[in-house]
Design an enzyme around this catalytic site. Structure first.
Site, mmCIF file in Angstrom:
data_model
loop_
_atom_site.group_PDB
_atom_site.id
_atom_site.type_symbol
_atom_site.label_atom_id
_atom_site.label_comp_id
_atom_site.label_asym_id
_atom_site.label_seq_id
_atom_site.Cartn_x
_atom_site.Cartn_y
_atom_site.Cartn_z
ATOM 1 N N MET A 30 39.669 39.507 46.807
ATOM 2 C CA MET A 30 38.978 40.555 46.049
ATOM 3 C C MET A 30 37.634 40.028 45.550
ATOM 4 O O MET A 30 37.015 40.633 44.678
ATOM 5 C CB MET A 30 39.842 41.036 44.890
ATOM 6 C CG MET A 30 41.128 41.706 45.378
ATOM 7 S SD MET A 30 41.747 42.975 44.275
ATOM 8 C CE MET A 30 42.063 42.025 42.805
ATOM 9 N N LEU A 33 34.542 34.625 44.227
ATOM 10 C CA LEU A 33 35.225 33.476 44.829
ATOM 11 C C LEU A 33 35.168 32.226 43.958
ATOM 12 O O LEU A 33 34.163 31.931 43.322
ATOM 13 C CB LEU A 33 34.602 33.165 46.204
ATOM 14 C CG LEU A 33 34.603 34.313 47.220
ATOM 15 C CD1 LEU A 33 33.987 33.848 48.539
ATOM 16 C CD2 LEU A 33 36.015 34.852 47.452
ATOM 17 N N GLY A 36 39.867 28.099 44.643
ATOM 18 C CA GLY A 36 41.144 28.511 45.248
ATOM 19 C C GLY A 36 40.898 29.277 46.544
ATOM 20 O O GLY A 36 41.472 28.976 47.596
ATOM 21 N N HIS A 37 39.995 30.269 46.456
ATOM 22 C CA HIS A 37 39.639 31.026 47.668
ATOM 23 C C HIS A 37 39.016 30.102 48.712
ATOM 24 O O HIS A 37 39.303 30.203 49.906
ATOM 25 C CB HIS A 37 38.599 32.110 47.346
ATOM 26 C CG HIS A 37 39.037 33.133 46.334
ATOM 27 N ND1 HIS A 37 38.451 33.251 45.097
ATOM 28 C CD2 HIS A 37 39.980 34.107 46.390
ATOM 29 C CE1 HIS A 37 39.000 34.253 44.429
ATOM 30 N NE2 HIS A 37 39.939 34.788 45.189
ATOM 31 N N GLN A 148 49.452 30.150 47.137
ATOM 32 C CA GLN A 148 50.732 30.054 46.427
ATOM 33 C C GLN A 148 50.606 30.575 44.989
ATOM 34 O O GLN A 148 51.585 30.949 44.359
ATOM 35 C CB GLN A 148 51.212 28.593 46.453
ATOM 36 C CG GLN A 148 52.500 28.293 45.702
ATOM 37 C CD GLN A 148 53.709 29.027 46.266
ATOM 38 O OE1 GLN A 148 53.715 29.427 47.433
ATOM 39 N NE2 GLN A 148 54.725 29.223 45.432
ATOM 40 N N VAL A 176 45.117 25.959 43.552
ATOM 41 C CA VAL A 176 44.038 25.065 43.123
ATOM 42 C C VAL A 176 43.843 25.268 41.617
ATOM 43 O O VAL A 176 43.781 26.407 41.138
ATOM 44 C CB VAL A 176 42.733 25.361 43.892
ATOM 45 C CG1 VAL A 176 41.596 24.485 43.379
ATOM 46 C CG2 VAL A 176 42.943 25.150 45.387
ATOM 47 N N SER A 186 39.942 34.636 39.313
ATOM 48 C CA SER A 186 38.732 35.408 38.995
ATOM 49 C C SER A 186 38.842 35.984 37.583
ATOM 50 O O SER A 186 37.845 36.172 36.894
ATOM 51 C CB SER A 186 38.550 36.548 40.005
ATOM 52 O OG SER A 186 38.598 36.034 41.321
HETATM 53 P P1 AMP Z 1 42.409 37.396 44.893
HETATM 54 O O1 AMP Z 1 40.960 37.438 45.203
HETATM 55 O O2 AMP Z 1 42.709 36.959 43.494
HETATM 56 O O3 AMP Z 1 43.153 38.623 45.326
HETATM 57 O O4 AMP Z 1 43.004 36.216 45.788
HETATM 58 C C1 AMP Z 1 42.790 36.151 47.169
HETATM 59 C C2 AMP Z 1 43.621 35.042 47.757
HETATM 60 O O5 AMP Z 1 43.277 33.806 47.130
HETATM 61 C C3 AMP Z 1 45.129 35.235 47.528
HETATM 62 O O6 AMP Z 1 45.830 34.810 48.686
HETATM 63 C C4 AMP Z 1 45.401 34.328 46.359
HETATM 64 O O7 AMP Z 1 46.734 33.867 46.308
HETATM 65 C C5 AMP Z 1 44.440 33.196 46.637
HETATM 66 N N1 AMP Z 1 44.162 32.462 45.398
HETATM 67 C C6 AMP Z 1 43.747 32.982 44.212
HETATM 68 N N2 AMP Z 1 43.664 32.008 43.285
HETATM 69 C C7 AMP Z 1 44.051 30.854 43.891
HETATM 70 C C8 AMP Z 1 44.183 29.506 43.456
HETATM 71 N N3 AMP Z 1 43.905 29.132 42.215
HETATM 72 N N4 AMP Z 1 44.600 28.589 44.370
HETATM 73 C C9 AMP Z 1 44.885 28.958 45.648
HETATM 74 N N5 AMP Z 1 44.778 30.206 46.116
HETATM 75 C C10 AMP Z 1 44.362 31.147 45.248
#
Ligand code: AMP
Length: 282
Positions: A30, A33, A36-37, A148, A176, A186
């Site tokens: 979403m 970034l 983690g992303h 995860q 991460v 985010s």
């Molecule tokens: P989001 O933008 O929050 O929907 O996340 C997009 C992808 O990034 C999803 O697969 C999340 O699980 C992954 N993600 C978000 N935060 C982390 C993090 N801290 N460590 C690893 N992956 C993450």
């Protein structure tokens, strides 16, 4: 790196890549970034030929009254970061193209979508699985990469892929964290500096649970009690603390083998989630 917003343009880009026998990696996000992303993008870069990062704040996964409108967005910075991490394409469709007025098809994984985060966000995972199904059919990835951090999301998408016979491999990568243990998100942007410190209780509670399980405790109610005590020390509201089977997401009461310990906590206007998997040796 290309930025594509049209679904048709994305589809023809994919067709071209497939005709050259290139494997496609998809990292659905979403946006806004963080590391983690970026860890997902870097892994996609390492194992697939063509890396597509989708950036789409998906309206169908927000409940009424949630933060859809105020969810942080920064496409310029995201484009720079995604490119540095190895993305070939950012796919950023417009909501009206993904969900035109006539839109009426939804994908729901029953059961798994109703527990943990699904209890107080009843339409959330239906939105997540719907948008992932759409992204999968537009981008046709060989591998899709997830974190995860959203453990339940990964389990549900894995189930959708299996149930709908989608020919896609999922790769789930570790959470991460910031140096002090806070899981990157985010939504951490919503935290004031005091709340940022308070938010450490999520990681502390999970850490405490891991220690007591490794020291021999197997009674879930006692472990949860200790976690609650840590969280209640700061200004917060517990949505849930759950200890479940990592595959079925069913509650366990006595721990034996692997368990997923997951929690969702409100700190101010931020609803934060985190989890760990712990194995208790018999
Ligand atoms: P989001 O933008 O929050 O929907 O996340 C997009 C992808 O990034 C999803 O697969 C999340 O699980 C992954 N993600 C978000 N935060 C982390 C993090 N801290 N460590 C690893 N992956 C993450």
């Amino acid at each position: 790196m290309k930025i594509i917003s049209s679904i048709n343009e994305m589809a023809s880009f994919v067709k071209d890549a497939k005709s050259k026998a290139k494997s496609i990696g998809l990292v659905p996000t979403m946006g806004y970034l963080h590391q983690g992303h970026l860890s997902l993008i870097k892994e996609a870069r390492a194992v697939t030929d063509m890396v597509v990062v989708s950036i789409f704040v998906n309206p169908t996964q927000f409940e009424p009254g949630e933060d859809y409108a105020s969810y942080p967005r920064d496409m310029k910075r995201d484009a720079l970061e995604a490119e540095k991490a190895g993305a070939d394409v950012i796919f950023a469709p417009r909501a009206e193209q993904m969900y035109p007025e006539s839109y009426s098809t939804y994908v729901k994984v029953e059961g798994l979508s109703e527990v943990l985060c699904g209890r107080n966000r009843p339409g959330h995972f239906r939105g997540v699985t719907t948008v992932c199904a759409k992204l999968f059919s537009i981008v046709k990835p060989d591998i899709a990469f997830f974190g995860q951090k959203d453990a339940q999301q990964s389990v549900i998408i894995q189930k959708m892929v299996k149930d709908l016979n989608m020919d896609i491999k999922l790769k789930v990568l570790p959470t991460v964290r910031e140096g002090d243990g806070l899981a990157m998100s985010s939504r951490n942007k919503y935290l004031s500096s005091k709340q940022r410190k308070d938010a450490l209780v999520l990681h502390k509670a999970l850490d405490q649970a891991k220690s007591v399980i490794e020291a021999g405790e197997n009674d879930v109610s006692k472990i949860k009690e200790r976690m609650r005590n840590i969280i209640n020390k700061v200004d917060s509201k517990i949505d849930y603390i759950s200890i479940v089977d990592p595959d079925s997401l069913k509650d366990v009461s006595i721990i034996s083998g692997r368990v997923l310990i997951a929690l969702a906590i409100w700190i101010g206007r931020a609803r934060l989630i985190d989890n760990i998997i712990v194995t208790r040796n018999q």
